[in-house]
Each structure stands twice: as structure tokens, then as C-alpha cells.
Enzyme design. Sequence first.
Site, mmCIF file in Angstrom:
data_model
loop_
_atom_site.group_PDB
_atom_site.id
_atom_site.type_symbol
_atom_site.label_atom_id
_atom_site.label_comp_id
_atom_site.label_asym_id
_atom_site.label_seq_id
_atom_site.Cartn_x
_atom_site.Cartn_y
_atom_site.Cartn_z
ATOM 1 N N GLU A 1 -12.803 -1.508 2.418
ATOM 2 C CA GLU A 1 -12.914 -1.865 3.342
ATOM 3 C C GLU A 1 -14.448 -0.581 3.662
ATOM 4 O OE1 GLU A 1 -10.094 -1.391 6.482
ATOM 5 O OE2 GLU A 1 -9.254 -3.295 6.400
ATOM 6 N N GLU B 1 -6.148 -9.162 3.371
ATOM 7 C CA GLU B 1 -5.233 -8.550 4.305
ATOM 8 C C GLU B 1 -5.450 -9.681 5.581
ATOM 9 O OE1 GLU B 1 -5.763 -4.038 5.196
ATOM 10 O OE2 GLU B 1 -6.911 -3.773 2.812
ATOM 11 N N GLU C 1 0.589 -1.516 -0.256
ATOM 12 C CA GLU C 1 -0.072 -0.067 0.164
ATOM 13 C C GLU C 1 0.711 1.427 -0.011
ATOM 14 O OE1 GLU C 1 -3.165 0.574 3.367
ATOM 15 O OE2 GLU C 1 -3.177 2.100 2.897
HETATM 16 O O1 AHR Z 1 -3.324 -2.974 6.341
HETATM 17 C C1 AHR Z 1 -3.310 -1.165 7.394
HETATM 18 C C2 AHR Z 1 -5.184 -0.989 6.378
HETATM 19 O O2 AHR Z 1 -5.330 -1.855 7.603
HETATM 20 C C3 AHR Z 1 -5.145 -0.924 5.786
HETATM 21 O O3 AHR Z 1 -5.153 0.316 4.625
HETATM 22 C C4 AHR Z 1 -6.489 -1.088 5.372
HETATM 23 O O4 AHR Z 1 -7.600 -1.415 4.686
HETATM 24 C C5 AHR Z 1 -6.955 -2.040 6.853
HETATM 25 O O5 AHR Z 1 -7.821 -1.658 7.710
#
Ligand code: AHR
Length: 490
Positions: free
Chosen positions: A167, A285, A21
Site C-alpha cells: 500500500e 487483502e 500480519e
Molecule cells: O489488514 C489490515 C490493514 O489494512 C493492512 O495492514 C493494510 O495493508 C490495510 O490498509
Amino acid sequence: MVSVGEPIGVADPRLFGSFVEHLGRGVYGGIFEPGHPRATVEGFRGDVLELVRELGVSVVRYPGGNFVSGYNWRDGIGPSTDRPRRLDLAWKSIETNEFGTDEFAAWCRAAEVEPMLAVNLGLGDVRSALELLEYTNYSSGTALSDERRSNGAADPHDVRLWCLGNELDGPWQLGHRSAEEYAELAAASASAMRMFDQDLELVVVGSSNADMETFGSWEATVLSRTIDLVDFISCHIYFYNDGDLPAFLGSAAALDRFLEGVASTIRHVQTVTRSSRDIRISLDEWNVWNYRAYDALKPGRSFEQAPRLLEEEYTLADAVVVGTLLQSIISHADVVAIAALAQLVNVIGAIRAEPNGEAWRQSIFYPFAAVARSAGHTVHQTAVRSGSPESDARVTVTRSADGESVHVHVAHLALDRPVDVEIDLAEFWPERVAHAELLWHPDPYASNTQEDPVTVAPSTLETSLRGGRLSVTLPPLSWASMRVACRVSG
Ligand code: AHR
């Protein structure tokens, strides 16, 4: 004694994915650092690329995460010097846009991983998603595809896997929506994207974690609207150690419940919609994330470029838990098709890298690399006789398609005693133990640092194989991975 049972499913290589990210030093100073002594001509860190290949990562999700919900992908294309500097509100950072979609596609080729792109359905819309798709995947002869070609990418990037936002059930997300609103937007995006290419693989957003108040109802609402338009539903989960180590070591049971909850909601929606569509889970994730490191949005912090955020230093205990989470993932190979360790480098990452300096493996690198070597294997059920000493151990057994090797992964969770583990592999005709490694340290909180990057690293494990039974003695709180060479019958 641990006995081995029926096959559960095949561990899709995509279960060993990860995530990069635009957050902290995940991209800048992580995978990308022009000027570093080991930088490639494109500015990718060559030492990090080597570690990514060693880790065995198959697919990498990008560019977010929370970041994507405020991201305009057009900011990250074209001549680097013309790209705008922008505020990133998700992580209170300054984004230079030096690294964008074309750089990511080139990095994936160098790392030998499949790209998984997320479109912005937070502040973005269907049109911006479609334009990104045309830019990345159309060959030539349209304004967007020719723009990509003039930016140096003559061939389309041919990205198959697309996440429909990130999310959006979370109030922290830019563009957060109700399940009904998101379901409409996801359906509109998926229909439009399929007008471009019917065969794309689409991931609709599920719950951000199992404690969300909307967990269950979100999936039911979103899937009821999109079941015939998408292929996967996402879920995210992070675990942390709040000081109760035995409770933390039991984290995988919560992941088991989460995955089974999502799987049963999928079945429920299939029933009520009379749909026979095979929807699988994309656990895109997951990791250990000790929230004490959640300093990104601390009041008073000013906007900075590539700040040090979420730079978790993983311990032996974290590594054992990550091992058990991987065991949970592959033990649900019948319902989970994609999983991404969040994240890859620096930011809650398996790899750490210092500017102009070294890159090293965090403790969690090792169980991931070991279990990733089971990609493509059939995962078997295992059963521990109740009351036996092995009840403190979690055992996973996988078998290669050609039957020539069986992998055994064992997490030993007791803190105060060793354990003798015996696994009955007779049905696989085991011949010899080809490889056996142990991850252990007397201090559960030992970790790898820049000064001592191999404090927590695998050592050779003694094993014995007699009468088809594999035996090992494991120290308290440890992780073991073994490869057994087998005779192929017939
Ligand atoms: O991985 C870190 C963060 O965790 C991501 O940006 C988000 O999608 C999640 O809440």
C-alpha cells in the site's frame, strides 16, 4: 430459473488465500501461543492449525500489511531471547520479534499452505529485500544461507511468491511514495530479485482501495514501468455496513467494478507498451471490515504488546456479503489469480482464539470454506431471467475438472421474503445432491461468540433434483452451498 452459460476460467487454488500480519493478536495469541494447552512444540496453536486446514486456505501472506513498511526482517531471526523489542508505528504496538520469518515458514508447513512474503519497500530498500531473499531461498555456503541453517532451517524455505511492498499509494504508509517514485523502486527491486532467481513470482503494489484518488493512474504508471518485470498487480478492498443493510448487501457489485477497472488498466498498459506479458490481479487483502472497530490508532492509546485490535465479531449479514465477494472473485477467474482474505485469526479474521482458551469459527468462516472447496473447478457464467423471483439471489456454478461434481453457491439477499431458486444443470448430467448446507439465522446481526460459538453455523438444506433442475427454497438473507454428483459422459 437460473441458466448456466459458458466457462469463465479455472478458479486457481490461490484464490483461497489469507493473510497474517503482525497486528494485534493475529500472530501472538492467534497462530502462535507457546504455553497454550494445544500448542505444538514450536509454540503454534494446534487448534488454530486444525481450523486453518478446515477453512481450506491455500496461501498465506506475511508479515504485513502496514507493519512490513517499518519492519527489519533481521530482528525476527536467531535465538528468540536475543531478539530486540521494537516499536511498531503502523499499529502503535510493541513487537517482541519472538515470531519471525523462520517461524512463519515452519507454520506454513504445519498448516499446509504456501507462503507469500512481502518485502519492506517503505523504510526498507532493495538490499534488505535481496538479503531476505538469499536468507530464505539460497541453499548453503554463503553467510546469509548459513545463518539460516544455524538458526535451525537446514533447507531453504523456497518462497516463490513475493510482494514488492504494501500500500505505498497510501499516505498512512511508512515510506509512502508517488506512483513514479514507487515504480522506480519496484522496478529496481524486481530486476535485482530476478538476478537471484528468474522464476520468482512478483506482485507489484496497486491501489489500497477503489476510492483512492490515484486509483487507475497509479496502476497505469506503475505497470508501464514494471510490466515486463512482474507477474501480478495487487489491489485491496474492504467493505463495511454503515447501517444501510440493503446497500451493504450489494457490496459485491463494487468489487466487480474494482476488478474490472484494474483488468482494463492492465489491458491498456499492455496496449501502450506493446507487451504481451500476462499480468494478473492479486487481490491480496479483501474482507468485511466495519470501521467502527478501527480503534488501532485512537489518540491517547499507548504502545502495547499484542493489543486487542480489529477483533471484529462477524454477523450473518457479514457472512452473506463475504459469500458474495467470493462469488465475485471466482467469477473473475480469468483475470484474478491470487486473493487473500484479510485476515486469518483474531484481526478481522475468520477464526477467533482466546488466550489459553478455545478457538472458534466466525460466521464468515463458512462461506469461505464452502467456496474454497471449488478450488481447481471451472467457473461458469450464470444468468437469471429478468423479473424472476431469483433476481434477489446471486448464483455461482463451478464444475470439477473430472466432471464428477458441480458446486452451486447461492446468496439470497432479500430481507423480507424467502425465494424459490431453480438452476438448470441438465448439461452436466446431474445424478444426485451429495451435500447441501444452509447458513441462516432469523437475526441478520447474530454472531458467534466465545460463549456460543455456533449461533451462526450451517444446517442441512432440503433440495430437489428433477429433470436436471436443482431446486431450493431459501429463507431471507441466507447463504447456501450444494455439491451435485454428476454422470461423466462418454
Ligand atoms: O489488514 C489490515 C490493514 O489494512 C493492512 O495492514 C493494510 O495493508 C490495510 O490498509
